[in-house]
Design a protein around this motif. Structure first.
Motif, PDB file in Angstrom:
ATOM      1  N   ALA A 286       0.831  -1.207   0.000  1.00 23.98           N
ATOM      2  CA  ALA A 286       0.000   0.000   0.000  1.00 23.98           C
ATOM      3  C   ALA A 286       0.864   1.256   0.000  1.00 23.98           C
ATOM      4  O   ALA A 286       0.556   2.239  -0.683  1.00 23.98           O
ATOM      5  CB  ALA A 286      -0.926  -0.013   1.219  1.00 23.98           C
ATOM      6  N   LEU A 287       1.955   1.227   0.750  1.00 23.06           N
ATOM      7  CA  LEU A 287       2.846   2.383   0.802  1.00 23.06           C
ATOM      8  C   LEU A 287       3.524   2.619  -0.544  1.00 23.06           C
ATOM      9  O   LEU A 287       3.732   3.761  -0.962  1.00 23.06           O
ATOM     10  CB  LEU A 287       3.896   2.183   1.894  1.00 23.06           C
ATOM     11  CG  LEU A 287       3.374   2.289   3.335  1.00 23.06           C
ATOM     12  CD1 LEU A 287       4.404   1.751   4.322  1.00 23.06           C
ATOM     13  CD2 LEU A 287       3.017   3.724   3.682  1.00 23.06           C
ATOM     14  N   LYS A 288       3.870   1.567  -1.230  1.00 18.23           N
ATOM     15  CA  LYS A 288       4.473   1.722  -2.559  1.00 18.23           C
ATOM     16  C   LYS A 288       3.495   2.381  -3.524  1.00 18.23           C
ATOM     17  O   LYS A 288       3.888   3.203  -4.356  1.00 18.23           O
ATOM     18  CB  LYS A 288       4.922   0.363  -3.091  1.00 18.23           C
ATOM     19  CG  LYS A 288       6.125  -0.201  -2.356  1.00 18.23           C
ATOM     20  CD  LYS A 288       6.472  -1.599  -2.855  1.00 18.23           C
ATOM     21  CE  LYS A 288       7.617  -2.187  -2.057  1.00 18.23           C
ATOM     22  NZ  LYS A 288       7.928  -3.576  -2.467  1.00 18.23           N
ATOM     23  N   ARG A 289       2.211   1.999  -3.410  1.00 14.60           N
ATOM     24  CA  ARG A 289       1.197   2.665  -4.253  1.00 14.60           C
ATOM     25  C   ARG A 289       1.039   4.124  -3.831  1.00 14.60           C
ATOM     26  O   ARG A 289       0.899   5.018  -4.668  1.00 14.60           O
ATOM     27  CB  ARG A 289      -0.134   1.930  -4.153  1.00 14.60           C
ATOM     28  CG  ARG A 289      -0.140   0.551  -4.807  1.00 14.60           C
ATOM     29  CD  ARG A 289      -1.542  -0.008  -4.930  1.00 14.60           C
ATOM     30  NE  ARG A 289      -2.148  -0.255  -3.636  1.00 14.60           N
ATOM     31  CZ  ARG A 289      -2.004  -1.393  -2.951  1.00 14.60           C
ATOM     32  NH1 ARG A 289      -1.263  -2.387  -3.445  1.00 14.60           N
ATOM     33  NH2 ARG A 289      -2.586  -1.562  -1.783  1.00 14.60           N
ATOM     34  N   GLU A 290       1.074   4.371  -2.524  1.00  9.45           N
ATOM     35  CA  GLU A 290       0.902   5.722  -1.995  1.00  9.45           C
ATOM     36  C   GLU A 290       1.993   6.666  -2.504  1.00  9.45           C
ATOM     37  O   GLU A 290       1.732   7.830  -2.817  1.00  9.45           O
ATOM     38  CB  GLU A 290       0.930   5.660  -0.466  1.00  9.45           C
ATOM     39  CG  GLU A 290       0.721   6.971   0.241  1.00  9.45           C
ATOM     40  CD  GLU A 290       0.684   6.788   1.755  1.00  9.45           C
ATOM     41  OE1 GLU A 290       1.157   7.705   2.457  1.00  9.45           O
ATOM     42  OE2 GLU A 290       0.198   5.732   2.241  1.00  9.45           O
TER      43      GLU A 290
END
Length: 488
Positions: A286-290
């Motif tokens: 999720a952080l990589k997408r963020e």
């Protein structure tokens, strides 16, 4: 053969290469200062060196300029020393290894130190010259600027007689610097309340890497991930998922650098390690997408190292750590309504280390308005008061003042005219969001009139740092033209 032997401007690059061979990490400027003291002595120039390794070198005006008002020139000796992932380098043994890549000068796998070695090289070239017209010069070269402007605060200003100053600690040739922010730093201490680790556990290492990082002032508006903030979020997810004890945490390299890496060693129940790894991995995705635009190379990984743990944080200390990271303000806090397009106040959560007592987190607040800077500092104090239970906050280092903009500055007028002559266009006049040492001079020397001249530098405070040497070749004639027009 010198790496920069054929790079223009030849004299400037000679001195930049000389400085690049010296150890100039903050607090270790002595090699560079020894070199400059010998340089001054060999040329019969008056020089003054202090215990902090600040050095002031003076030179009389050239013929026709002997009675012109003195000009102070300023830059800082030290550099942020950072190596790239997988790079082994000893800055004390030969400084940095220079490389030329087209229009760019870089260092092999490390920070370059053009911030502010190039500014010092400009000064040394003027001090060495025999054919460049200039007024009497007072060259102030400060130490430990990157550690909170320690050197600038400690300069004996009674040694200076000049009432006009040129600063070379700027990074864009398109701009003349006419004002900048101030800053203050704060350390938050969190007691670990160390206890013995629980039995039947496995070590789990969570690492954050691959971030762009960057300068806490020039790059803070880009919305890049802060490795300490990311690590705090991962820690919270791990604690929510299972019975986790924290053995250590770390992040960042220096308080004025956006952290590009961080790690925590956890002590995890053997029957829960798979679930905790899965939860951390899911949040990592999720952080990589963020951050896929601001920090596309973000890497978050878990490993199970073969290591022993002899102490861990108490449960309450772990909660304090996670809450503190989550609640600290980070990034831009307010916009500047006086200078459209500028932000006024920002904070960088820059460094986190595990100590014998617990954890230290260091932040740097930058602002064009002193009261706003202090308001954010008060937030840290109040957060620590609310947490209690072994959490403390205190100001550290200096409270550096801002350099206020004077639109009627005579030095700015001279520099603008020179810029038009040399560059063939009008310069941009900048009031910067960054904090420099200039406020320590402009607010302590009555009537000091200041302007900053820059050269194109990129990716400061990171191993990707580079200097556009074609920019230096354009800026050097500008500097010489300004000198010629400071005859009265």
């Amino acid at each position: 053969m010198r790496t920069l032997a054929k790079i223009e401007p030849l004299d400037v690059m000679y001195f930049f290469e000389e400085l690049s061979s010296k150890h100039r990490c903050s607090r270790f400027e002595k090699q560079a200062t020894d070199y400059i003291a010998d340089f001054a002595a060999e040329r019969g120039l008056e020089h003054h060196r202090d215990a902090l390794e600040n050095i002031i070198v003076k030179k009389p005006g050239t013929p026709g300029f002997e009675n012109a008002p003195v000009v102070i020139l300023h830059g800082h000796l030290d550099m942020v020393c950072k190596v790239g992932d997988g790079v082994s380098h000893d800055f004390a043994a030969g400084g940095v290894k220079l490389e030329v890549d087209g229009d760019r000068i870089r260092a092999a796998g490390t920070t370059l130190g053009a911030d502010n070695g190039l500014g010092i090289a400009y000064m040394l070239t003027l001090l060495d010259s025999k054919d460049i017209p200039h007024p009497p010069l007072e060259c102030v070269m400060t130490a430990m600027e990157e550690m909170g402007k320690v050197g600038g605060d400690g300069v004996d200003q009674s040694l200076l007689s000049g009432k006009r100053m040129i600063d070379f600690n700027w990074i864009d040739e398109r701009q003349l610097l006419a004002g900048c922010s101030g800053d203050v730093s704060c350390r938050i201490d969190i007691d670990a309340a160390w206890q013995a680790p629980a039995p039947d556990r496995l070590p789990l290492l969570v690492e954050v890497r691959g971030l762009l990082g960057g300068h806490c002032e020039f790059d803070i508006h880009l919305g890049r991930a802060n490795a300490i903030v990311v690590l705090g979020r991962l820690l919270r997810k791990a604690i929510q998922t299972g019975d986790v004890q924290v053995a250590s945490v770390s992040g960042g390299v220096q308080n004025n650098v956006i952290p590009a890496e961080g790690a925590t060693l956890l002590w995890v129940r053997a029957d829960q390690v798979d679930a905790i790894e899965a939860a951390v991995t899911a949040l990592a995705d999720a952080l990589k997408r963020e951050f896929h635009r601001a920090d596309p190379l973000l890497q978050i990984g878990t490993t199970r190292p073969d290591t022993a743990v002899d102490r861990v944080f108490s449960a309450s200390a772990t909660a304090n750590l996670i809450q503190t990271i989550a609640l600290l303000p980070n990034g831009i806090q307010t916009q500047n309504l006086e200078v459209p397009g500028n932000w006024e106040t920002s904070n960088n959560i820059g460094l986190m280390v595990t100590t014998g007592r617990g954890v230290e987190i260091t932040c740097t607040i930058t602002s064009a308005v002193t009261s706003r800077k202090h308001a954010v500092l008060d937030q840290f104090m109040l957060l620590a008061d609310m947490a209690g239970d072994g959490v403390r906050a205190e100001q550290i280092g200096l409270d550096a003042p801002e350099f206020p903009w004077n639109p009627d500055s005579p030095m700015l007028k001279v520099a603008k005219a020179s810029y038009q002559r040399v560059m063939g266009r009008a310069p941009d006049v900048l009031v910067s969001v960054c904090s420099l040492e200039l406020g320590m001079f402009t607010q302590r020397i009555a009537g000091l009139d200041t302007v900053g001249i820059g050269t194109n530098l990129y990716d400061l405070h990171s191993p990707k740092e580079s200097l556009d040497h074609t920019s230096a070749a354009r800026v050097w004639p500008l500097i010489k033209d300004v000198m010629r027009h400071l005859d009265h």
